[in-house]
Design an enzyme around this catalytic site. Structure first.
Site, mmCIF file in Angstrom:
data_model
loop_
_atom_site.group_PDB
_atom_site.id
_atom_site.type_symbol
_atom_site.label_atom_id
_atom_site.label_comp_id
_atom_site.label_asym_id
_atom_site.label_seq_id
_atom_site.Cartn_x
_atom_site.Cartn_y
_atom_site.Cartn_z
ATOM 1 N N ASN A 101 -3.535 12.892 0.642
ATOM 2 C CA ASN A 101 -5.331 13.539 0.414
ATOM 3 C C ASN A 101 -5.425 14.895 0.771
ATOM 4 O O ASN A 101 -6.183 15.737 0.736
ATOM 5 C CB ASN A 101 -6.694 12.368 0.604
ATOM 6 C CG ASN A 101 -6.370 11.086 0.249
ATOM 7 O OD1 ASN A 101 -6.773 12.116 -1.497
ATOM 8 N ND2 ASN A 101 -7.239 9.888 -0.083
ATOM 9 N N GLU A 132 -6.107 2.322 -0.751
ATOM 10 C CA GLU A 132 -4.293 2.600 -1.350
ATOM 11 C C GLU A 132 -3.963 0.938 -0.590
ATOM 12 O O GLU A 132 -2.973 1.122 -1.023
ATOM 13 C CB GLU A 132 -4.164 3.451 -0.807
ATOM 14 C CG GLU A 132 -3.623 3.148 1.364
ATOM 15 C CD GLU A 132 -4.704 3.772 1.904
ATOM 16 O OE1 GLU A 132 -4.319 4.403 3.737
ATOM 17 O OE2 GLU A 132 -5.577 3.711 1.563
ATOM 18 N N ASP A 191 0.840 -1.221 -0.385
ATOM 19 C CA ASP A 191 -0.807 -0.540 0.258
ATOM 20 C C ASP A 191 0.562 1.315 -0.051
ATOM 21 O O ASP A 191 1.869 0.860 0.454
ATOM 22 C CB ASP A 191 -1.103 -0.358 1.034
ATOM 23 C CG ASP A 191 -0.314 0.243 2.648
ATOM 24 O OD1 ASP A 191 0.984 0.125 2.627
ATOM 25 O OD2 ASP A 191 -1.213 0.228 3.105
ATOM 26 N N ILE A 192 -0.116 2.236 -0.306
ATOM 27 C CA ILE A 192 0.821 3.893 -0.258
ATOM 28 C C ILE A 192 0.729 3.807 0.924
ATOM 29 O O ILE A 192 0.163 4.504 1.710
ATOM 30 C CB ILE A 192 0.358 4.504 -1.162
ATOM 31 C CG1 ILE A 192 -0.259 4.020 -2.660
ATOM 32 C CG2 ILE A 192 1.084 5.997 -1.124
ATOM 33 C CD1 ILE A 192 -1.235 4.900 -3.333
ATOM 34 N N ASP A 232 -6.805 10.181 -5.898
ATOM 35 C CA ASP A 232 -7.090 9.107 -7.502
ATOM 36 C C ASP A 232 -5.851 9.110 -8.464
ATOM 37 O O ASP A 232 -5.821 7.849 -8.690
ATOM 38 C CB ASP A 232 -8.677 9.912 -7.972
ATOM 39 C CG ASP A 232 -9.313 9.389 -6.800
ATOM 40 O OD1 ASP A 232 -9.759 8.898 -5.426
ATOM 41 O OD2 ASP A 232 -11.242 10.095 -7.355
#
Length: 300
Positions: free
Chosen positions: A185, A220, A177-178, A194
């Protein structure tokens, strides 16, 4: 953060307005929008009128709810056989293929982002067939990133674990994941988040072998399922993803966004009676270790 709102953010294909919008019907069908992300996923909106307003106002031809959607957010206009998306001075902007626009002509397959809703424009031709293909695609692939979705991943995992038990071959999985995605965000905005998700998926897809299943399995979070791969075979793929994301320049509008990812890897050895759920849990535990160990690393 200041966002540019000029038309030069998108290369628009200028159209001339027709006095007879009913003539925009293409041979074989009427162009439409299909919701491919967010609420109302799968909904089809035929573009039969000269104007189709989109927004929270119930009076809009296409009402959409959401905190990031203005009451009258955007409009689709019919112009001499062409279709144009127009932002109606919305608070959070209208995006055409990830680029904020005030006005942009639509081509078949273009994506329109309004708040958290993602729409796809289908041009004339056999629109009904296109629509059904799109619905099938939505059942299998993630609308935002274009890679396999969680449902398809879980169905494939169950099937491959079952076959692997009978065939006595290993099954390995990696989860990534990020790092600090919430701050992306919060700092750059939802539309930027996005765009980062799409770019991460594209970056990973470029280094993951076609024989493996790459999927988005959470907000994510992404996964790779490797039937017939033992741990030593999948670890280089995990490192390739991590390095590719670290080395990629993530851009949104005129901003560069630093992005890294953490990866966890687990193997269900050949012949071991372990469920797909348990294998996923062990890969997730390794991902947690990577996060706790400082992020931007692979743990197994």
């Amino acid at each position: 953060m200041t966002r540019r709102r000029s038309e030069d953010l998108v290369a628009t294909r200028v159209a001339t307005r027709s006095e007879h919008p009913e003539s925009v019907k293409g041979s074989g069908g009427i162009p439409c929008l299909v919701v491919i992300g967010g609420d109302k996923i799968g909904q089809q909106v035929p573009l039969t009128a000269a104007h189709t307003n989109i927004g929270r106002d119930p009076g809009c031809e296409f009402p959409l709810d959401g905190d990031m959607i203005s009451r009258r957010h955007a409009r689709i206009e019919a112009f001499n056989g062409n279709y144009v998306v127009v932002d109606l001075q919305s608070t959070n902007g209208t995006y055409l293929n990830d680029v904020r626009t005030t006005r942009g002509q639509l081509a078949d397959g273009d994506r329109i982002t309004i708040g958290k809703a993602l729409l796809k424009f289908l041009d004339s031709g056999n629109v009904e067939a296109q629509y059904h293909r799109e619905i099938y695609h939505l059942m299998t692939y993630d609308g935002l990133t274009g890679i396999a979705n969680k449902r398809h991943f879980e169905e494939t995992l169950r099937a491959q674990v079952g076959r692997a038990t009978a065939g006595a071959v290993p099954v390995s999985m990696l989860l990534f994941d990020i790092d600090h995605f919430k701050s992306v965000n919060d700092t750059y905005g939802h539309a930027a988040g996005d765009a980062v998700l799409r770019q991460v998926a594209e970056t990973a897809k470029a280094v993951v072998p076609d024989s493996l299943l790459l999927a988005r399995v959470g907000g994510e979070e992404f996964a790779v399922l490797a039937n017939g791969y033992a741990m030593p075979q999948l670890l280089p793929v995990a490192e390739a993803i991590r390095a590719a994301v670290q080395g990629h320049t993530f851009r949104f509008e005129d901003q560069t966004i630093p992005v890294t990812t953490s990866v966890g890897v687990a193997e269900r050895p050949a012949g071991v009676p372990e469920s797909g759920t348990d294998l996923y849990k062990r890969a997730d535990e390794q991902l947690y270790r990577a996060k706790q160990g400082g992020r931007n690393r692979v743990c197994s």
